[in-house]
Design an enzyme around this catalytic site. Structure first.
Site, PDB file in Angstrom:
ATOM      1  N   ASP A 162       0.860  -1.176   0.000  1.00  0.00           N
ATOM      2  CA  ASP A 162       0.000   0.000   0.000  1.00  0.00           C
ATOM      3  C   ASP A 162       0.906   1.240   0.000  1.00  0.00           C
ATOM      4  O   ASP A 162       2.134   1.142   0.112  1.00  0.00           O
ATOM      5  CB  ASP A 162      -0.970  -0.012   1.192  1.00  0.00           C
ATOM      6  CG  ASP A 162      -2.196   0.855   0.909  1.00  0.00           C
ATOM      7  OD1 ASP A 162      -2.143   1.678  -0.030  1.00  0.00           O
ATOM      8  OD2 ASP A 162      -3.209   0.725   1.619  1.00  0.00           O
TER       9      ASP A 162
HETATM   10  C1  BGC Z   1      -5.027   3.223   0.156  1.00  0.00           C
HETATM   11  C2  BGC Z   1      -5.211   2.223  -0.963  1.00  0.00           C
HETATM   12  C3  BGC Z   1      -5.019   2.882  -2.304  1.00  0.00           C
HETATM   13  C4  BGC Z   1      -3.678   3.562  -2.352  1.00  0.00           C
HETATM   14  C5  BGC Z   1      -3.389   4.231  -3.660  1.00  0.00           C
HETATM   15  C6  BGC Z   1      -3.766   4.034  -0.012  1.00  0.00           C
HETATM   16  O1  BGC Z   1      -3.699   5.066   0.906  1.00  0.00           O
HETATM   17  O2  BGC Z   1      -5.025   2.547   1.392  1.00  0.00           O
HETATM   18  O3  BGC Z   1      -6.481   1.646  -0.876  1.00  0.00           O
HETATM   19  O4  BGC Z   1      -5.151   1.940  -3.324  1.00  0.00           O
HETATM   20  O5  BGC Z   1      -3.622   4.526  -1.313  1.00  0.00           O
HETATM   21  O6  BGC Z   1      -4.202   5.311  -3.882  1.00  0.00           O
END
Ligand code: BGC
Length: 734
Positions: free
Chosen positions: A258
């Site tokens: 993530d």
């Molecule tokens: C979120 C994810 C997301 C990623 C990219 C993160 O902060 O937890 O769900 O896909 O950002 O935007």
């Protein structure tokens, strides 16, 4: 593929292999504070495997050209984005879509999302989110399929199928990325990014099944979550990323972290950037989103013997395989099409699909004296901060969504009300009067929630006057777009105070009040349930919001949604979920008793249980018929109920099968969803609905984490929701 990738890898330097593991963000990102710098130079230098956050044919073409024309090995990039509930045509938020209980609809929405996204250069989406959520304080409950492991798996798998289709290399299919692996929905106190601590038994029985179901559906990638699992952050957790995901489930795609979850392991207390990056690679992580820990430190770790060449090769191979499967080596511009972007985005058909799916997602929570559907006559007062509002129609996570193109409730209702009805309007209140709260909602300085300059009293007075001159009041209230979603935990899940004051004043006029509820989570609606005439929960319906709401309000569509997350009576009951254990001193189901598992000041009952949702018509369930009551081994049991539409309208009903296992080697939930069927019944019509039950539906993970069923008695329940069921019993021998 193997030969192609091996040949390519034989030409790559270690640095170029490590470069494939790097995923920077291009341009504006919604989700983190760290930005990626010098991305173009890094692409030229072979230090980038993919990009996320860039879309649009022109933009993607330009970036891809750098990779395939200016980098030494000309390896194409993969392009990702959070396409969560539609790309340009926005569908209801995932929690809303899950309330349809129609996997085919989720598959269709994901198919359309993939078609639109792929026309704009994207070939990878960070969706579906299949985190089980039992805590509505957590803002991201809006992004998932609710609290049930079985339903969550079925719906997640349908989304994977919708995105990926049968052929990942087709120009209109994209790779899914299942997130957030794992257990991300179980953060303590519903607080975002918080600690997760649970038994392996709970993981296997309740939290892991949806991830497993999506792996079985063939997802090409997975995202590791921010939280710790058994004390080790998921992103560096070998048990999770390798033992379970690859060895047990045979996942053969790649795992991306993530957003900065690699470098955040420093804050988790796992060591410095070099150490945590090596930990992640050894655990089985393949791609690093934004933190650049792998890019900066892996070569050094290799030289120092902290990681092996084989570990780097394996991760690199998985990224190249994904590109191969997407057909990018054959044509790096396969997903870039000005022509398709002009023709296939926000088409009338796509909008129509969004409208239908939205209508199917609405949950009728209350309908006193059949106040709904509304008659198309007299004066209908539309009141509330969401009644004449376009921005909040779309809900959380709409990067490509253009709220200006959404249909407001006012527009939708006016279009259908006809010549004999008069529609009046008053805003009635601000979304909230709390300036500090508004500042937080307007993150990145976007004016998402603005304040009307009038005093609350003046706004309410205007609304009350409007209500007094109407025959019925439709109060459109609830949560705004940024009140749910990432980093939007709430400790109080009431309708905001300013709106609640408005509702109280409207109820006081004595006019019937129909509440149209916008929300990204279960809210506490105990006062509303007791005081308004009807509640139609519309979540955040997407681009066609107003049209779909008018369809439901006037009865062109008879609501059929059912809750996939429990609505508590009060925040103090959380976590509250239907598939709980019995305890040694269970509540008696009626009143609070000394030395029982209950509260002094509140019932254990939810306000609305899992699976709940009304219709304009009524359904009656006959007694449960079981084909046998004594079974042995792999026999099949058939459970049948007769369901009759006893009301005046044609309608749809989701018939739900639950099973309870009251004596086993580990304590089992009082009941668990094991099947469901959504049926259509004309007014007066009856249908026999049958479920086939085999030992598979009796199986669970025991304390050795072995998946099997145990002989004995089972309770079989079929009903309209998790509380109101017809019951039977069988005895099943091995
Ligand atoms: C979120 C994810 C997301 C990623 C990219 C993160 O902060 O937890 O769900 O896909 O950002 O935007």
């Amino acid at each position: 593929m193997d030969a192609y990738v091996s040949d390519l890898m034989s030409k790559m330097t270690v640095e170029e292999k490590i470069g494939q593991l790097n995923l920077p963000v291009a341009g504006f990102s919604m989700t983190g504070t760290k930005e990626s710098k010098g991305v173009e130079e890094k692409i030229r230098a072979g230090q980038v495997g993919g990009i996320f956050g860039a879309y649009g044919p022109e933009k993607v073409r330009k970036i891809q050209e750098i990779a395939v024309n200016e980098s030494r090995l000309k390896i194409p990039l993969i392009f990702g984005l959070d396409v969560i509930h539609g790309h340009r045509t926005i569908f209801p938020i995932p929690l809303g879509m899950s309330a349809t209980w129609e996997p085919a609809l989720l598959e269709r929405a994901s198919r359309i999302a993939a078609t639109e996204a792929s026309a704009e250069g994207l070939n990878w989406t960070f969706s579906p989110m299949v985190d089980i959520a039992r805590d509505p304080r957590w803002g991201r409950i809006s992004e998932g399929n609710g609290e049930d492991p079985y339903l969550g798996g079925v719906l997640g798998a349908a989304m994977v199928k919708g995105y990926q289709g049968d052929n990942l290399s087709a120009n209109n299919t994209i790779m899914s990325c299942v997130k957030h692996y794992g257990m991300y929905g179980a953060g303590e106190a519903g607080r975002e990014y918080n600690t997760v601590d649970m038994s392996r038994l709970s993981m296997y029985n309740y939290y892991l099944p949806p991830y497993k179901a999506t792996v079985e559906a063939g997802t090409g990638s997975m995202m590791s979550s921010f939280n710790v699992v058994d004390g080790i952050p998921a992103t560096g957790n070998r048990w999770l990323l390798t033992n379970v995901l690859r060895n047990e489930w045979k996942f053969n795609g790649f795992v991306v972290s993530d957003y900065t979850s690699v470098s955040e392991m420093v804050n988790h207390g796992m060591g410095d950037l070099q150490e945590v990056s090596a930990l992640a690679l050894r655990a089985g992580l393949d791609m690093d989103m934004v933190s650049e820990g792998l890019l900066i430190t892996l070569k050094k770790s290799l030289d120092e013997g902290k990681v092996t060449q084989q570990e780097i090769d394996q991760a690199c191979r998985r990224i190249l395989e994904a590109k191969y499967k997407l057909g990018l080596f054959e044509d790096p511009f396969r997903y870039v099409s000005e022509d398709r972007a002009a023709k296939e985005i926000m088409t009338p058909e796509n909008r129509q699909a969004s409208r239908e799916i939205a209508a199917h997602s609405f949950v009728l929570l209350k309908n006193d004296k059949q106040i709904l559907p509304l008659q198309k006559k007299g004066t209908i007062a539309l009141i509330g901060p969401f009644a004449n509002n376009k921005r909040d129609m779309l809900g959380t996570w709409v990067i490509g969504g253009e709220w200006e193109k959404s249909v407001s409730v006012m527009e939708g209702v006016q279009a259908q009300a006809g010549a004999n009805a008069r529609i009046t309007y008053a805003k009635g209140s601000n979304i909230t009067e709390d300036k500090e709260f508004i500042n937080r909602l307007n993150f990145f300085n976007q004016p998402m929630v603005t304040l009307d300059g009038r005093t609350p009293e003046a706004m309410i007075q205007e609304a009350v006057n409007t209500a007094r001159n109407a025959d019925v009041v439709v109060a459109v209230v609830g949560e705004s777009q940024s009140m749910s979603g990432e980093s939007s935990s709430r400790s109080n899940i009431d309708i905001p105070e300013s709106q609640k004051n408005l509702l109280k004043a409207l109820v006081k006029t004595g006019k019937p009040v129909v509440l149209v509820l916008f929300t990204g989570r279960p809210l506490t609606l105990t006062w509303e349930d007791a005081n308004v005439s009807a509640i139609l929960n519309v979540w955040a319906p997407g681009t066609e919001a107003g049209n779909a709401i008018a369809d439901a309000l006037f009865g062109a569509y008879n609501p059929s949604g059912k809750l996939t997350a429990t609505f508590p009576r009060t925040v103090g009951q959380i976590p509250l979920y239907y598939n709980h254990l019995n305890t040694g001193r269970p509540w008696d189901g009626k009143e609070s008793t000394k030395f029982k598992s209950n509260y002094l000041d509140e019932s254990n009952d939810p306000l609305y249980p899992f699976g709940y949702g009304l219709s304009y018509t009524t359904f009656e369930y006959g007694d449960l018929q079981l084909s046998k009551t004594e079974l042995t081994g792999a026999e099949t049991l058939t459970a049948t109920v007769k369901v009759t539409n006893t009301g005046k309208y044609d309608g749809e009903e989701t018939v739900q099968l639950y099973i309870g296992d009251p004596a086993a080697s580990v304590s089992r939930p009082v009941k668990e969803l094991k099947g469901f069927q959504k049926i259509q019944l004309k007014a007066g019509e009856s249908k026999d609905v049958s479920f086939s039950i085999t030992p598979e539906q009796l199986s669970f993970y025991n304390s050795d984490l072995r998946y099997d069923w145990e002989a004995g008695e089972f309770n079989i329940y079929v009903g309209t929701n998790s509380r109101d069921v017809k019951a039977g019993k069988v005895n099943w021998k091995k």
